[in-house]
Write an enzyme that holds these catalytic residues in place. Sequence first.
Site, PDB file in Angstrom:
ATOM      1  N   THR A 276     -27.316 -11.390  24.635  1.00 22.97           N
ATOM      2  CA  THR A 276     -27.786 -11.243  26.021  1.00 22.97           C
ATOM      3  C   THR A 276     -29.264 -11.568  26.186  1.00 22.97           C
ATOM      4  O   THR A 276     -29.772 -11.613  27.309  1.00 22.97           O
ATOM      5  CB  THR A 276     -27.535  -9.811  26.541  1.00 22.97           C
ATOM      6  OG1 THR A 276     -28.229  -8.882  25.708  1.00 22.97           O
ATOM      7  CG2 THR A 276     -26.052  -9.487  26.547  1.00 22.97           C
ATOM      8  N   GLY A 277     -29.976 -11.806  25.087  1.00 19.64           N
ATOM      9  CA  GLY A 277     -31.387 -12.154  25.174  1.00 19.64           C
ATOM     10  C   GLY A 277     -31.598 -13.623  25.469  1.00 19.64           C
ATOM     11  O   GLY A 277     -30.658 -14.412  25.561  1.00 19.64           O
ATOM     12  N   GLN A 278     -32.858 -14.025  25.622  1.00 19.87           N
ATOM     13  CA  GLN A 278     -33.189 -15.424  25.916  1.00 19.87           C
ATOM     14  C   GLN A 278     -32.583 -16.370  24.884  1.00 19.87           C
ATOM     15  O   GLN A 278     -31.834 -17.297  25.217  1.00 19.87           O
ATOM     16  CB  GLN A 278     -34.711 -15.614  25.953  1.00 19.87           C
ATOM     17  CG  GLN A 278     -35.136 -17.081  25.994  1.00 19.87           C
ATOM     18  CD  GLN A 278     -36.620 -17.301  25.794  1.00 19.87           C
ATOM     19  OE1 GLN A 278     -37.337 -17.545  26.754  1.00 19.87           O
ATOM     20  NE2 GLN A 278     -37.090 -17.239  24.551  1.00 19.87           N
ATOM     21  N   ASP A 279     -32.901 -16.156  23.605  1.00 15.48           N
ATOM     22  CA  ASP A 279     -32.433 -17.060  22.557  1.00 15.48           C
ATOM     23  C   ASP A 279     -30.921 -16.980  22.393  1.00 15.48           C
ATOM     24  O   ASP A 279     -30.256 -17.999  22.178  1.00 15.48           O
ATOM     25  CB  ASP A 279     -33.116 -16.738  21.232  1.00 15.48           C
ATOM     26  CG  ASP A 279     -34.588 -17.097  21.244  1.00 15.48           C
ATOM     27  OD1 ASP A 279     -35.087 -17.552  22.291  1.00 15.48           O
ATOM     28  OD2 ASP A 279     -35.249 -16.919  20.202  1.00 15.48           O
TER      29      ASP A 279
ATOM     30  N   ALA B   9     -30.572 -10.025  17.447  1.00 18.34           N
ATOM     31  CA  ALA B   9     -30.807  -8.737  18.095  1.00 18.34           C
ATOM     32  C   ALA B   9     -32.046  -8.064  17.510  1.00 18.34           C
ATOM     33  O   ALA B   9     -32.210  -7.989  16.289  1.00 18.34           O
ATOM     34  CB  ALA B   9     -29.596  -7.836  17.922  1.00 18.34           C
TER      35      ALA B   9
ATOM     36  N   THR C 183     -40.504 -14.284  12.745  1.00 18.09           N
ATOM     37  CA  THR C 183     -41.449 -14.464  13.847  1.00 18.09           C
ATOM     38  C   THR C 183     -42.809 -14.928  13.334  1.00 18.09           C
ATOM     39  O   THR C 183     -43.216 -14.607  12.211  1.00 18.09           O
ATOM     40  CB  THR C 183     -41.645 -13.140  14.614  1.00 18.09           C
ATOM     41  OG1 THR C 183     -42.701 -13.295  15.579  1.00 18.09           O
ATOM     42  CG2 THR C 183     -42.014 -12.008  13.683  1.00 18.09           C
TER      43      THR C 183
ATOM     44  N   GLU D 142     -45.480 -13.756  14.362  1.00 19.95           N
ATOM     45  CA  GLU D 142     -46.344 -12.580  14.325  1.00 19.95           C
ATOM     46  C   GLU D 142     -46.543 -12.058  12.900  1.00 19.95           C
ATOM     47  O   GLU D 142     -47.496 -11.320  12.641  1.00 19.95           O
ATOM     48  CB  GLU D 142     -45.774 -11.473  15.207  1.00 19.95           C
ATOM     49  CG  GLU D 142     -45.843 -11.752  16.697  1.00 19.95           C
ATOM     50  CD  GLU D 142     -47.255 -11.639  17.257  1.00 19.95           C
ATOM     51  OE1 GLU D 142     -48.066 -10.887  16.684  1.00 19.95           O
ATOM     52  OE2 GLU D 142     -47.539 -12.309  18.269  1.00 19.95           O
TER      53      GLU D 142
ATOM     54  N   TYR E 226     -44.184  -4.279  15.093  1.00 16.80           N
ATOM     55  CA  TYR E 226     -43.164  -5.317  15.264  1.00 16.80           C
ATOM     56  C   TYR E 226     -43.238  -6.334  14.135  1.00 16.80           C
ATOM     57  O   TYR E 226     -42.222  -6.687  13.521  1.00 16.80           O
ATOM     58  CB  TYR E 226     -43.353  -6.014  16.609  1.00 16.80           C
ATOM     59  CG  TYR E 226     -42.538  -7.283  16.758  1.00 16.80           C
ATOM     60  CD1 TYR E 226     -41.163  -7.228  16.974  1.00 16.80           C
ATOM     61  CD2 TYR E 226     -43.144  -8.537  16.667  1.00 16.80           C
ATOM     62  CE1 TYR E 226     -40.411  -8.393  17.095  1.00 16.80           C
ATOM     63  CE2 TYR E 226     -42.399  -9.702  16.792  1.00 16.80           C
ATOM     64  CZ  TYR E 226     -41.040  -9.628  17.003  1.00 16.80           C
ATOM     65  OH  TYR E 226     -40.304 -10.776  17.115  1.00 16.80           O
TER      66      TYR E 226
ATOM     67  N   LYS F 146     -40.389  -7.140  11.205  1.00 16.60           N
ATOM     68  CA  LYS F 146     -39.823  -8.472  11.022  1.00 16.60           C
ATOM     69  C   LYS F 146     -40.127  -9.035   9.634  1.00 16.60           C
ATOM     70  O   LYS F 146     -39.321  -9.776   9.058  1.00 16.60           O
ATOM     71  CB  LYS F 146     -40.354  -9.410  12.100  1.00 16.60           C
ATOM     72  CG  LYS F 146     -39.683  -9.241  13.446  1.00 16.60           C
ATOM     73  CD  LYS F 146     -38.221  -9.673  13.375  1.00 16.60           C
ATOM     74  CE  LYS F 146     -37.578  -9.787  14.726  1.00 16.60           C
ATOM     75  NZ  LYS F 146     -36.213 -10.331  14.670  1.00 16.60           N
TER      76      LYS F 146
ATOM     77  N   HIS G 121     -41.774 -19.111  21.977  1.00  8.56           N
ATOM     78  CA  HIS G 121     -40.958 -20.075  22.713  1.00  8.56           C
ATOM     79  C   HIS G 121     -40.482 -19.402  23.996  1.00  8.56           C
ATOM     80  O   HIS G 121     -39.948 -18.309  23.972  1.00  8.56           O
ATOM     81  CB  HIS G 121     -39.798 -20.595  21.868  1.00  8.56           C
ATOM     82  CG  HIS G 121     -39.051 -19.541  21.125  1.00  8.56           C
ATOM     83  ND1 HIS G 121     -39.568 -18.853  20.044  1.00  8.56           N
ATOM     84  CD2 HIS G 121     -37.803 -19.042  21.310  1.00  8.56           C
ATOM     85  CE1 HIS G 121     -38.681 -17.985  19.598  1.00  8.56           C
ATOM     86  NE2 HIS G 121     -37.607 -18.072  20.354  1.00  8.56           N
TER      87      HIS G 121
ATOM     88  N   ARG H 185     -36.967 -15.717  29.868  1.00 11.29           N
ATOM     89  CA  ARG H 185     -37.774 -14.697  29.196  1.00 11.29           C
ATOM     90  C   ARG H 185     -37.721 -13.387  29.992  1.00 11.29           C
ATOM     91  O   ARG H 185     -37.557 -13.384  31.209  1.00 11.29           O
ATOM     92  CB  ARG H 185     -39.230 -15.144  29.119  1.00 11.29           C
ATOM     93  CG  ARG H 185     -39.698 -15.700  27.812  1.00 11.29           C
ATOM     94  CD  ARG H 185     -39.555 -14.771  26.667  1.00 11.29           C
ATOM     95  NE  ARG H 185     -40.389 -15.182  25.538  1.00 11.29           N
ATOM     96  CZ  ARG H 185     -40.298 -14.685  24.318  1.00 11.29           C
ATOM     97  NH1 ARG H 185     -39.387 -13.750  24.069  1.00 11.29           N
ATOM     98  NH2 ARG H 185     -41.089 -15.085  23.345  1.00 11.29           N
TER      99      ARG H 185
END
Length: 353
Positions: free
Chosen positions: A11-14, A82, A126, A128, A153, A157, A183, A188
Amino acid sequence: MVKHALITGITGQDGAYLAKLLLEKGYEVWGTFRRVSSPNFWRLQYLGIIDKVNLIPVELTDMSSVIMALKMVEPDEVYHLAAMSFVGASFENPITTLEINTIGTAIVLEAVRQVLPDAKVYIAATSEMFGRTGAEVNRPLNENDFFKPMSPYAVSKLAAYWLGRIYREAYDLYIVNGSLFNHESPLRGLEFVTRKIANEVAKIALSLSKELRLGNLEAKRDWGYAPEYVYGMWLMMQQKEPDDYVLATGEANSVREFVELAFEYAGINDWEKYVKVDPNLFRPLDVPCLVGDYSKAKKKLDWKPKTKFRDLVKIMVEEELKRWERWLKGERFPWDAPLYPSEVKILAKVVRM
């Protein structure tokens, strides 16, 4: 033979863009989502694929739930997207971030090892994770650079990234890590600065808002277009051997530059009078600059970004303007449209809470 793909976080952007891509390539697509009071299916509706995917409510931190989903789908490819994905929120909820992003990944990997060891697994890493390294080396970052995370975060990751490498080497599993730099797209979430800017600028242009409140305007990021990046994910999973890849554009732009362009595309020149810098929106720690080197992906995957920064900003602002113009005419937003049982294929028997 039709391939089966399982996308966690569909259900997310990607997840939504990836589902669309895989459907176009002839896959049978299954996706997991977290059961909440108001399931967030608007992106799948927006892309017109809500009736083409199979949705499974799964609790990512419940291993029995994940195992049951794997047994039901028997996927050839698992795309683990997810996550608790907003950096700022990870400072407020570090434990939850680690539970979902790190423990959740460990559960997915262990479930695959036990149930479907021949399945290919993609792990969403990511940029980050690089953290301070970007400012220290002052050049685009690649797969061989050091990680110096600056947020809960990023730590969560990074742990997931290393779990992927460990499972790949220890159990000879096909696991790839995709370290994707920022991205963006009209899909978003509003908590992300690019969508926040595009949305508020559109409202200002239509006299629905009077100001845009932001934190650090000088932070620089490598911004690409999300549909191109999910194609890169798919390419990683089609290689003979698993590996780790960076996807990026190789160019860095500041939040300030994004703001200036957004107002320009909305037809507003004096943007400074609408923008308020709010100290409360600054993060306790913020990565000053992140820019990636996609040379390996270009060489091994034949992948490269196509959408330039200016074009990305234009795409996002124009879409927000269209949305708010429709709203002024009395039309619903995609996320406000009602869902009917016949539109959503949810296999509720898999869930265990």
